[in-house]
Design a protein around this motif. Structure first.
Motif, short mmCIF file in Angstrom:
data_model
loop_
_atom_site.label_atom_id
_atom_site.label_comp_id
_atom_site.label_asym_id
_atom_site.label_seq_id
_atom_site.Cartn_x
_atom_site.Cartn_y
_atom_site.Cartn_z
N THR A 298 0.84 -1.21 0.00
CA THR A 298 0.00 0.00 0.00
C THR A 298 0.87 1.25 0.00
OG1 THR A 298 -1.80 -1.17 1.11
CG2 THR A 298 -1.82 1.23 1.25
N ARG A 299 1.93 1.24 0.79
CA ARG A 299 2.86 2.38 0.84
C ARG A 299 3.52 2.59 -0.52
NH1 ARG A 299 5.90 0.81 4.78
NH2 ARG A 299 7.53 -0.08 3.48
N ASN A 300 3.95 1.50 -1.17
CA ASN A 300 4.62 1.61 -2.46
C ASN A 300 3.67 1.99 -3.59
OD1 ASN A 300 7.10 0.99 -1.34
ND2 ASN A 300 6.92 -1.18 -1.77
N LEU A 301 2.40 1.67 -3.44
CA LEU A 301 1.40 2.05 -4.45
C LEU A 301 1.06 3.54 -4.38
CD1 LEU A 301 -1.05 -0.96 -4.21
CD2 LEU A 301 0.21 -0.25 -6.27
N GLY A 302 1.27 4.16 -3.22
CA GLY A 302 0.90 5.56 -3.00
C GLY A 302 1.32 6.51 -4.10
N PRO A 303 2.61 6.56 -4.44
CA PRO A 303 3.02 7.50 -5.50
C PRO A 303 2.39 7.19 -6.86
CG PRO A 303 4.93 6.73 -4.25
CD PRO A 303 3.76 5.91 -3.81
N LEU A 304 2.17 5.92 -7.17
CA LEU A 304 1.57 5.56 -8.46
C LEU A 304 0.11 5.99 -8.51
CD1 LEU A 304 3.12 2.00 -8.85
CD2 LEU A 304 3.84 4.10 -10.00
N LEU A 305 -0.59 5.87 -7.38
CA LEU A 305 -1.97 6.34 -7.29
C LEU A 305 -2.02 7.87 -7.36
CD1 LEU A 305 -3.11 3.87 -4.51
CD2 LEU A 305 -4.15 4.01 -6.79
N LYS A 306 -1.13 8.50 -6.61
CA LYS A 306 -1.10 9.97 -6.56
C LYS A 306 -0.80 10.57 -7.93
CE LYS A 306 2.45 12.37 -4.77
NZ LYS A 306 2.88 13.24 -5.81
N ASP A 307 0.08 9.93 -8.69
CA ASP A 307 0.46 10.43 -10.01
C ASP A 307 -0.51 10.00 -11.11
OD1 ASP A 307 2.64 11.62 -8.81
OD2 ASP A 307 4.07 10.08 -9.45
N GLY A 308 -1.56 9.28 -10.74
CA GLY A 308 -2.57 8.90 -11.72
C GLY A 308 -2.12 7.80 -12.68
N LEU A 309 -1.15 6.99 -12.26
CA LEU A 309 -0.66 5.90 -13.11
C LEU A 309 -1.44 4.61 -12.85
CD1 LEU A 309 3.14 6.67 -12.71
CD2 LEU A 309 1.63 7.30 -14.62
N ILE A 310 -1.94 4.49 -11.64
CA ILE A 310 -2.80 3.38 -11.22
C ILE A 310 -4.00 4.01 -10.54
CG2 ILE A 310 -3.00 1.45 -9.59
CD1 ILE A 310 -0.08 0.82 -10.07
N GLU A 311 -5.15 3.37 -10.68
CA GLU A 311 -6.34 3.86 -9.98
C GLU A 311 -7.10 2.69 -9.38
OE1 GLU A 311 -8.55 6.03 -12.90
OE2 GLU A 311 -9.17 4.23 -13.96
N ARG A 312 -7.92 3.03 -8.40
CA ARG A 312 -8.79 2.03 -7.79
C ARG A 312 -10.06 1.94 -8.62
NH1 ARG A 312 -6.30 4.31 -3.23
NH2 ARG A 312 -5.44 2.74 -1.81
N ALA A 313 -10.50 0.72 -8.86
CA ALA A 313 -11.73 0.50 -9.62
C ALA A 313 -12.65 -0.38 -8.79
CB ALA A 313 -11.42 -0.17 -10.96
N GLN A 314 -13.93 -0.18 -8.94
CA GLN A 314 -14.89 -1.02 -8.22
C GLN A 314 -14.78 -2.45 -8.72
OE1 GLN A 314 -16.31 -0.42 -5.60
NE2 GLN A 314 -17.52 1.43 -5.56
N SER A 315 -14.85 -3.37 -7.79
CA SER A 315 -14.90 -4.79 -8.16
C SER A 315 -16.35 -5.24 -7.97
CB SER A 315 -13.96 -5.60 -7.27
OG SER A 315 -14.46 -5.61 -5.95
N GLY A 316 -16.61 -6.50 -8.16
CA GLY A 316 -17.95 -7.03 -7.94
C GLY A 316 -18.37 -6.94 -6.49
N ASP A 317 -17.40 -6.86 -5.59
CA ASP A 317 -17.63 -6.78 -4.15
C ASP A 317 -17.46 -5.33 -3.72
OD1 ASP A 317 -17.53 -6.86 -1.38
OD2 ASP A 317 -16.21 -8.60 -1.30
N LYS A 318 -18.52 -4.71 -3.21
CA LYS A 318 -18.46 -3.30 -2.85
C LYS A 318 -17.48 -3.00 -1.72
CE LYS A 318 -22.92 -2.01 -4.56
NZ LYS A 318 -24.01 -1.11 -4.45
N ARG A 319 -17.06 -4.05 -0.98
CA ARG A 319 -16.12 -3.84 0.12
C ARG A 319 -14.67 -3.85 -0.37
NH1 ARG A 319 -17.82 -8.89 3.27
NH2 ARG A 319 -17.96 -9.49 1.10
N ARG A 320 -14.47 -4.21 -1.64
CA ARG A 320 -13.12 -4.37 -2.16
C ARG A 320 -12.95 -3.55 -3.44
NH1 ARG A 320 -12.02 -9.80 -4.81
NH2 ARG A 320 -11.63 -8.60 -6.67
N HIS A 321 -11.77 -2.99 -3.60
CA HIS A 321 -11.42 -2.27 -4.81
C HIS A 321 -10.29 -3.00 -5.52
CE1 HIS A 321 -13.65 0.84 -2.76
NE2 HIS A 321 -13.60 1.59 -3.82
#
Length: 145
Positions: free
Chosen positions: A70-93
């Protein structure tokens, strides 16, 4: 281990980390123009290749804990290179690479390949194969602990 006299210089962790630092320097030099660290390149590559992937699945693939991931994903999420998408389970991205992330990975791939070739050339084919085998066998044995 009684009777075994070890020096801190004999430390397995010290030796592995030293080799990892040197190899990381080579990859960093090659990837510098992209702004990606080798760890970020790897994450972006796995997310790009896996398509929508959960953090749990990615953690398993990379043999790392979720907190570090999660810590290593932070910069990639912040820079818009990776994003969270809804999965079939609303509790999980799930995680997906954005178009910008896929484009950057595509641009970085030949730079990574040049770094990989530099490391392999420096070590030679036999040592590279031996090292890969030793690492895989070590991971299998250490996973049992």
């Amino acid at each position: 281990m009684s009777g075994l006299r070890l020096s801190p210089l004999d430390c397995t962790c010290f030796r592995i980390r030293g080799a990892a630092r040197r190899v990381t320097q080579i990859y960093s030099k090659h990837l510098a123009s992209t702004g990606l660290k080798i760890s970020q390149f790897s994450l972006l590559g796995f997310v790009t290749a896996q398509g929508p992937v959960s953090i749990g699945r990615l953690s398993d693939l990379l043999a790392t804990d979720r907190t570090t991931l999660t810590r290593n994903l932070g910069p990639l999420l912040k820079d818009g290179l990776i994003e969270r998408a809804q999965s079939g389970d609303k509790r999980r991205h799930d995680l997906v690479a954005t178009p910008a992330g896929r484009a950057l990975f595509k641009r970085a791939l030949p730079l990574w390949a040049a770094a990989e070739q530099e490391v392999r050339d420096a070590m030679g084919a036999k040592l590279t194969a031996d090292l890969h085998g030793a690492i895989e066998r070590s991971m299998e044995k250490l996973a049992a602990l």
